[in-house]
Write an enzyme that holds these catalytic residues in place. Structure first.
Site, PDB file in Angstrom:
ATOM      1  N   GLU A 110      17.910  76.382  81.117  1.00 21.84           N
ATOM      2  CA  GLU A 110      17.703  77.052  79.851  1.00 21.84           C
ATOM      3  C   GLU A 110      17.289  75.826  78.745  1.00 21.84           C
ATOM      4  OE1 GLU A 110      20.073  79.845  76.773  1.00 21.84           O
ATOM      5  OE2 GLU A 110      21.080  79.368  78.790  1.00 21.84           O
ATOM      6  N   LEU A 130      24.841  58.900  86.089  1.00 27.02           N
ATOM      7  CA  LEU A 130      25.731  59.835  86.214  1.00 27.02           C
ATOM      8  C   LEU A 130      25.268  61.325  85.907  1.00 27.02           C
ATOM      9  CD1 LEU A 130      29.102  58.388  84.901  1.00 27.02           C
ATOM     10  CD2 LEU A 130      28.362  58.203  87.039  1.00 27.02           C
ATOM     11  N   SER A 137      22.167  61.988  86.370  1.00 26.17           N
ATOM     12  CA  SER A 137      21.130  62.314  87.656  1.00 26.17           C
ATOM     13  C   SER A 137      22.007  62.576  88.688  1.00 26.17           C
ATOM     14  CB  SER A 137      20.366  61.026  87.840  1.00 26.17           C
ATOM     15  OG  SER A 137      19.589  60.922  86.769  1.00 26.17           O
ATOM     16  N   LEU A 176      26.237  67.873  80.058  1.00 24.90           N
ATOM     17  CA  LEU A 176      26.335  66.627  79.225  1.00 24.90           C
ATOM     18  C   LEU A 176      27.249  65.511  80.101  1.00 24.90           C
ATOM     19  CD1 LEU A 176      27.028  65.265  76.343  1.00 24.90           C
ATOM     20  CD2 LEU A 176      29.130  66.649  76.333  1.00 24.90           C
TER      21      LEU A 176
END
EC number: 2.3.1.48
Length: 467
Positions: free
Chosen positions: A283, A260, A262, A250
């Protein structure tokens, strides 16, 4: 003369009035998404400021039982303010009136605590004070963490925007001092902004937090603020390797759109390579994150020389003739040694590499319009295989009953089918075949759209890179 006094008249009985029975209008409730707004603020001056815009969380209706509605309130408004420095929160609840109807009155305090837990503060003054009393919370929590990257990227960044020098990535084992407490305050952000995610088990020492921290220099001590984070699980792979699984990632809404996410993903990729894990998996990635992840991996693969001959070979085969007219279309999957090289060197797992492989071929086709029909046939073949969960080209054994008067239950023949087709004489025609073909077509169109979006983005970022 005395007049005769007449007897007093008895009380006059009025006719009984009928009782009027009224029915209050049914309480239809209000959706949580309509009456709750979330604000992320970094100073007490921003609280209630008209200049601060609300941020969009996931579906808030999911946090309210049943149909996701709040009942018993008229004119309900809930503004939730989250202190991005201390991660405390405060809910400002206003309404015109309450009505205890057939659905009762929703317990707002309990519902909000299900999201914000112990981070929510009842008193507004106490919340405002947290900006000063808790300003060193993040700095104190990460003091024992490991700084694994600081400042801007190394110049090979595939982002258009350079990461500011006041950022650093700090790693913490979940079992280390303060890590569990810090994550408990991050949980509301996980629930609000990571779709479908659940809190990790803070008692499992194999979890690691990678915290993207912004360090602001102030008059006294620097102010630390969490910009983003990811939770990664390390697990054993026989016989002697570890794998990394990215479970949550997140970037706070106010910092999104700046590259950010990336940047954080690239730092994790570098950790996987440096520590020589078996591979890195993700996941249940969201569509948005999968797009970012694929763009990063495509640029890594475009500069990975060992697979370039394999890409050239696949492109040459595809451009030779009308594949769409052939009964059997080659799979155009990378050779096993290429899959292994990519996994060992870049830590890209097989499933992700196969997705990237389709895009690498697309990028290498020139002109793409000339070969688009054949390329679509290849993608259609891939999608159909993904749906069926098996290779359509691989011959497989079939068992077919053969009518016989000699031991009927033991009469059968075994043969290998061609191209994965079942050559059964009693083939049942699927009544929904047309619907299935239409669904397949839609899935192919969606896959092609995703491929084009990634190809367009990476071509803009690194147009000079050729496969």
């Amino acid at each position: 003369m005395v007049q005769k006094q007449q007897a007093a008249a008895g009380p006059v009985t009025e006719p009984k009035k009928r009782r009027r029975v009224g029915f209050s209008p049914a309480d239809t409730g209000v959706e949580a998404n309509e009456c709750i707004k979330i604000y992320l603020v970094s100073s007490k001056e921003e609280v209630d400021s008209p200049d601060i815009s609300s941020v969009k969380p996931v579906d808030l209706n999911d946090f309210f039982d049943g149909d996701g509605k709040i009942y018993g309130y008229q004119g309900l408004k809930i503004n939730v303010w989250i202190n991005s420095i201390s991660l405390h929160s405060y809910a400002d609840i206003t309404y015109q009136s309450t009505t205890n109807g057939d659905k009762g009155i929703t317990d707002l305090k309990s519902a909000l605590q299900n999201i914000f837990a112990e981070t929510i503060v009842d008193n507004k003054d106490e919340f405002l004070q947290s900006f000063s009393t808790q300003k060193d919370f993040i700095r104190n929590m990460v003091s024992n963490g490991e700084v694994i990257h600081s400042g801007a990227t190394d110049g090979s960044s595939n982002n258009a925007q350079v990461v500011p020098s006041d950022l650093q990535v700090i790693r913490m084992e979940i079992g280390s001092p303060n890590a569990g407490l810090l994550y408990s305050r991050l949980v509301p952000l996980v629930l609000l902004f990571v779709d479908g995610s659940n809190p990790i088990d803070v008692t499992d020492p194999d979890w690691h937090l990678y915290l993207l921290i912004q360090k602001k220099e102030e008059k006294e001590d620097p102010l630390y603020q969490i910009v983003g984070f990811t939770a990664i699980y390390k697990f054993y792979r026989y016989p002697d390797r570890l794998r990394m699984r990215l479970s949550q990632i997140l970037v706070l809404p106010s910092f999104q759109g700046k590259g950010l996410g990336s940047y954080l993903m690239k730092v994790v990729n570098n950790v996987a390579i440096t520590e020589n894990v078996y591979d890195l998996t993700v996941e249940e990635p969201s569509e948005k994150f999968q797009h970012i992840r694929t763009c990063i991996d495509i640029n890594r693969l475009r500069s990975f020389d060992p697979i370039k001959p394999d890409i050239d070979s696949a492109v040459q085969t595809l451009t030779k003739g009308k594949l769409s007219k052939k009964a059997q279309i080659p799979r155009f999957t990378p050779p096993l040694n290429a899959i292994e090289k990519v996994r060992e060197s870049l830590k890209i797992n097989k499933k992700q590499f196969l997705k990237c492989w389709e895009i690498l071929i697309y990028l290498a086709l020139d002109p793409i319009d000339k070969y688009m029909e054949d390329y679509t046939s290849v993608i259609t073949n891939h999608v159909r295989t993904d749906i069926l969960g098996k290779d359509l080209e691989a011959p497989k054994k079939q068992v077919v009953d053969v009518p016989s008067s000699f031991e009927p239950e033991a009469s059968f023949v075994v043969f290998k089918s061609v191209n994965g087709e079942e050559a059964n004489t009693n083939v049942q025609v699927d009544e929904n075949k047309l619907d299935q073909e239409q669904q397949l077509k839609q899935l192919v169109e969606e896959r092609i759209r995703e491929i084009k979006l990634v190809a367009e983005k990476v071509s803009k970022i690194c147009p000079e890179v050729k496969v």
